[in-house]
Each structure stands twice: as structure tokens, then as C-alpha cells.
Write a protein that holds these residues in place. Structure first.
Motif, PDB file in Angstrom:
ATOM      1  N   ALA A  30      -7.539  82.592 -13.402  1.00 18.89           N
ATOM      2  CA  ALA A  30      -8.581  83.418 -14.006  1.00 18.89           C
ATOM      3  C   ALA A  30      -8.707  84.752 -13.283  1.00 18.89           C
ATOM      4  N   ALA A  31      -9.267  85.729 -13.978  1.00 16.88           N
ATOM      5  CA  ALA A  31      -9.527  87.026 -13.347  1.00 16.88           C
ATOM      6  C   ALA A  31     -10.502  86.861 -12.185  1.00 16.88           C
ATOM      7  N   LYS A  32     -10.390  87.751 -11.210  1.00 18.77           N
ATOM      8  CA  LYS A  32     -11.269  87.792 -10.030  1.00 18.77           C
ATOM      9  C   LYS A  32     -11.178  86.528  -9.201  1.00 18.77           C
ATOM     10  N   THR A  33      -9.974  85.953  -9.125  1.00 16.75           N
ATOM     11  CA  THR A  33      -9.732  84.773  -8.302  1.00 16.75           C
ATOM     12  C   THR A  33      -8.924  85.168  -7.074  1.00 16.75           C
ATOM     13  N   ASP A  34      -9.402  84.800  -5.909  1.00 16.37           N
ATOM     14  CA  ASP A  34      -8.637  85.059  -4.689  1.00 16.37           C
ATOM     15  C   ASP A  34      -7.463  84.085  -4.605  1.00 16.37           C
ATOM     16  N   LEU A  35      -6.256  84.627  -4.562  1.00 19.40           N
ATOM     17  CA  LEU A  35      -5.089  83.784  -4.342  1.00 19.40           C
ATOM     18  C   LEU A  35      -5.008  83.360  -2.885  1.00 19.40           C
ATOM     19  N   ILE A  36      -5.419  84.252  -2.004  1.00 25.34           N
ATOM     20  CA  ILE A  36      -5.493  83.959  -0.573  1.00 25.34           C
ATOM     21  C   ILE A  36      -6.467  84.948   0.042  1.00 25.34           C
ATOM     22  N   ARG A  37      -7.129  84.543   1.122  1.00 26.84           N
ATOM     23  CA  ARG A  37      -8.165  85.381   1.711  1.00 26.84           C
ATOM     24  C   ARG A  37      -7.818  85.772   3.136  1.00 26.84           C
ATOM     25  N   GLU A  38      -8.388  86.890   3.540  1.00 33.76           N
ATOM     26  CA  GLU A  38      -8.218  87.334   4.919  1.00 33.76           C
ATOM     27  C   GLU A  38      -8.685  86.224   5.865  1.00 33.76           C
ATOM     28  N   GLY A  39      -7.875  85.932   6.879  1.00 35.54           N
ATOM     29  CA  GLY A  39      -8.190  84.876   7.830  1.00 35.54           C
ATOM     30  C   GLY A  39      -7.535  83.552   7.501  1.00 35.54           C
ATOM     31  N   ASP A  40      -7.092  83.378   6.232  1.00 38.62           N
ATOM     32  CA  ASP A  40      -6.390  82.146   5.863  1.00 38.62           C
ATOM     33  C   ASP A  40      -5.033  82.088   6.557  1.00 38.62           C
ATOM     34  N   ARG A  41      -4.542  80.873   6.724  1.00 40.99           N
ATOM     35  CA  ARG A  41      -3.181  80.710   7.212  1.00 40.99           C
ATOM     36  C   ARG A  41      -2.223  81.079   6.089  1.00 40.99           C
ATOM     37  N   PRO A  42      -1.232  81.918   6.356  1.00 40.23           N
ATOM     38  CA  PRO A  42      -0.291  82.312   5.291  1.00 40.23           C
ATOM     39  C   PRO A  42       0.382  81.099   4.668  1.00 40.23           C
ATOM     40  N   GLY A  43       0.571  81.170   3.357  1.00 39.74           N
ATOM     41  CA  GLY A  43       1.159  80.055   2.636  1.00 39.74           C
ATOM     42  C   GLY A  43       2.411  80.443   1.892  1.00 39.74           C
ATOM     43  N   PRO A  44       2.489  80.127   0.609  1.00 40.07           N
ATOM     44  CA  PRO A  44       3.700  80.403  -0.169  1.00 40.07           C
ATOM     45  C   PRO A  44       3.809  81.873  -0.546  1.00 40.07           C
ATOM     46  N   VAL A  45       4.945  82.228  -1.108  1.00 35.60           N
ATOM     47  CA  VAL A  45       5.141  83.552  -1.689  1.00 35.60           C
ATOM     48  C   VAL A  45       4.595  83.515  -3.112  1.00 35.60           C
ATOM     49  N   PHE A  46       3.685  84.424  -3.437  1.00 37.92           N
ATOM     50  CA  PHE A  46       3.128  84.504  -4.784  1.00 37.92           C
ATOM     51  C   PHE A  46       3.969  85.469  -5.618  1.00 37.92           C
ATOM     52  N   VAL A  47       4.252  85.088  -6.856  1.00 36.68           N
ATOM     53  CA  VAL A  47       5.012  85.931  -7.771  1.00 36.68           C
ATOM     54  C   VAL A  47       4.165  86.162  -9.017  1.00 36.68           C
ATOM     55  N   MET A  48       3.925  87.434  -9.330  1.00 35.47           N
ATOM     56  CA  MET A  48       3.148  87.780 -10.512  1.00 35.47           C
ATOM     57  C   MET A  48       4.070  87.754 -11.730  1.00 35.47           C
ATOM     58  N   LEU A  49       3.867  86.785 -12.604  1.00 32.56           N
ATOM     59  CA  LEU A  49       4.654  86.698 -13.839  1.00 32.56           C
ATOM     60  C   LEU A  49       3.978  87.454 -14.969  1.00 32.56           C
ATOM     61  N   ASP A  50       2.661  87.373 -15.032  1.00 35.57           N
ATOM     62  CA  ASP A  50       1.862  88.135 -15.998  1.00 35.57           C
ATOM     63  C   ASP A  50       0.544  88.476 -15.329  1.00 35.57           C
ATOM     64  N   GLY A  51      -0.058  89.586 -15.774  1.00 33.55           N
ATOM     65  CA  GLY A  51      -1.348  89.967 -15.234  1.00 33.55           C
ATOM     66  C   GLY A  51      -1.226  90.850 -13.996  1.00 33.55           C
ATOM     67  N   TRP A  52      -2.379  91.324 -13.535  1.00 32.45           N
ATOM     68  CA  TRP A  52      -2.463  92.242 -12.403  1.00 32.45           C
ATOM     69  C   TRP A  52      -3.280  91.615 -11.281  1.00 32.45           C
ATOM     70  N   ALA A  53      -2.944  92.003 -10.058  1.00 29.99           N
ATOM     71  CA  ALA A  53      -3.707  91.582  -8.886  1.00 29.99           C
ATOM     72  C   ALA A  53      -3.798  92.766  -7.932  1.00 29.99           C
ATOM     73  N   MET A  54      -4.520  92.554  -6.833  1.00 26.27           N
ATOM     74  CA  MET A  54      -4.676  93.642  -5.857  1.00 26.27           C
ATOM     75  C   MET A  54      -4.763  93.073  -4.450  1.00 26.27           C
ATOM     76  N   ARG A  55      -4.314  93.864  -3.498  1.00 19.00           N
ATOM     77  CA  ARG A  55      -4.547  93.585  -2.077  1.00 19.00           C
ATOM     78  C   ARG A  55      -5.809  94.361  -1.680  1.00 19.00           C
ATOM     79  N   TYR A  56      -6.669  93.727  -0.884  1.00 23.33           N
ATOM     80  CA  TYR A  56      -7.888  94.438  -0.489  1.00 23.33           C
ATOM     81  C   TYR A  56      -8.421  93.919   0.833  1.00 23.33           C
ATOM     82  N   LYS A  57      -9.277  94.746   1.447  1.00 24.38           N
ATOM     83  CA  LYS A  57     -10.024  94.368   2.641  1.00 24.38           C
ATOM     84  C   LYS A  57     -11.496  94.692   2.424  1.00 24.38           C
TER      85      LYS A  57
END
Length: 238
Positions: A34-61
Motif C-alpha cells: 500500500a501507499a505510505k508503507t515503510d519497506l524498512i526504517r532507519e535503525g532497522d537491521r538491513p535485510g533483502p534487496v528491494f526491487v520496484m516492479l511498479d509504483g514509486w517509493a522514496m528514501r528519507y530521513k
């Protein structure tokens, strides 16, 4: 179904049939987010590689005062954080802007693909270098371009990147608000509105909700001082 991730990597390297098949297997099970969903958050342990197949996302602080700085837009075909697992924790967050379809490639699967398929490894590295070039262009915008130049430059950049997603006309969808543009460019929404109005008054762009039409591409590029070289669209390895 078109796989824009494979299309993008194929632009950089002539992938073999086996390499295309490996990428297809890794990204077939994309999940709807869904829109406005955090795929991963600052402070989380890094996980998988995310691949955008459709839709837009953003990196932010999020800064201590609660304000937000957007550092990158992720469009269909983009992958996130090839080497982030080398770090102990995330130093930024990634959130969907629109409803999206996202594939997750586990670290072990990605490492195996990079080890076994030279073409995939080379294409991923070129894509990462292009992302770094884009970040440098944003730094230049924040430090040296005027407000109008910043807005024009970002519109040019998004348009050129969107053309990889089969945009063939001068109109393309910008599926986010002026607030998001403001947070990406270090400006207020009111200031963003004034800059967009300036470009409209000059008959360089027209706008409707969620869409920008470039009426005069050469004039827009001139205002921005835009040179697409940093996107490395012409980069191609044998």
C-alpha cells in the motif's frame, strides 16, 4: 508481464538467457504494498534487496525537529541497497509513495546471482554508479542552483528516468504532492507552488492533478541547466 528491473539491467549489459531467467525467478513473487508503507526504517537491521516492479517509493530521513528530507525517488525498475547488508543498521528509511509491487531478493540469493552471473553483477554495479551520480546532482542542486533551477532540474530528471518506463510523450505522471516535492528540494510547499506557477506562466509546463506536461523541453532544460549525462543512460558494457 513486463519486468522493468530486467529491462533496466539489460540496458547496461547484454544479459544472457540464463541471467534473464535468474532475474525473473528472483522477482516473480512481487508483493503488493500500500501507499505510505515503510519497506524498512532507519535503525532497522538491513535485510533483502528491494526491487520496484511498479509504483514509486522514496528514501528519507526524519530530523530531530520532525522535518523530513527526501533523498531519492525510486521508480519502476530501481533496486535498493545492493551492499547495505555490510552495515549494522539502516541510516535512512524507504517508504512507498504510491501503491506498489515490490520484489524482495534475499541477501543469499543476491550474492549467489552476483557470484554466478557476471552480467548481472556488472549491470547492478553500473546501476548503483548511476544512482550515485544522481545523488551528486541533487547535492549540486541543493548547494548551488536557484529555487527555480532546482524545480526545473528535478522535473527534467524525473521525465528522463520515466522515459525508461515507456513514456513517449511530453506528459508523464508525477504521483505525489507539492509537499513531497518541497521535502525533496529543501523548500516550502508555498515556495514550490510559486516556482511551478512561474514555469506555467512561461508556457514551459502545464499541470493537472498528478501529472506534468512539458510544453517546451528545450526551455525547461535551459532554465535547469540540465545535462542528463549524470544519469548514464548511454552507459553500456559488453
Amino acid at each position: 508481464m513486463q519486468n522493468r528491473f530486467i529491462d533496466k539491467l539489460s540496458h547496461y549489459v547484454d544479459l544472457s538467457v540464463d541471467e534473464v531467467a535468474a532475474l525473473m525467478r528472483a522477482t516473480t513473487a512481487g508483493r503488493k504494498v500500500a501507499a505510505k508503507t515503510d519497506l524498512i526504517r532507519e535503525g532497522d537491521r538491513p535485510g533483502p534487496v528491494f526491487v520496484m516492479l511498479d509504483g514509486w517509493a522514496m528514501r528519507y530521513k526524519i530530523l530531530p525537529n520532525g522535518s523530513r528530507q527526501i533523498m531519492a525517488f525510486l521508480m519502476p525498475g530501481d533496486a535498493c541497497d545492493l551492499h547495505i547488508s555490510l552495515l549494522a543498521e539502516m541510516d535512512h528509511s524507504i517508504q512507498t509513495i504510491t501503491a506498489a509491487r515490490v520484489a524482495t531478493i534475499s541477501r543469499s540469493e543476491m550474492d549467489e546471482m552476483l557470484d554466478q552471473h557476471r552480467g548481472i553483477a556488472r549491470a547492478m554495479y553500473v546501476a548503483q554508479l548511476a544512482d550515485e551520480g544522481t545523488l551528486r546532482a541533487w547535492i549540486v542542486s541543493m548547494g548551488r542552483r536557484s529555487s527555480l533551477e532546482r524545480v526545473a532540474h528535478l522535473i527534467c530528471e524525473l521525465f528522463v528516468r520515466a522515459r525508461w518506463s515507456d513514456v513517449t510523450e511530453a506528459a508523464f505522471e508525477v504521483p505525489f504532492s507539492q509537499i513531497i516535492l518541497a521535502d525533496a528540494l529543501g523548500m516550502t510547499p508555498v515556495h514550490i507552488n510559486r516556482m511551478l506557477r512561474d514555469l506555467r506562466t512561461r508556457d514551459i509546463i502545464s499541470m493537472r492533478r498528478g501529472s506534468i506536461s512539458i510544453l517546451n523541453p528545450s526551455a525547461l532544460a535551459s532554465v535547469a541547466g540540465f545535462d542528463e549525462n549524470y544519469l548514464h543512460r548511454r552507459a553500456r558494457l559488453p
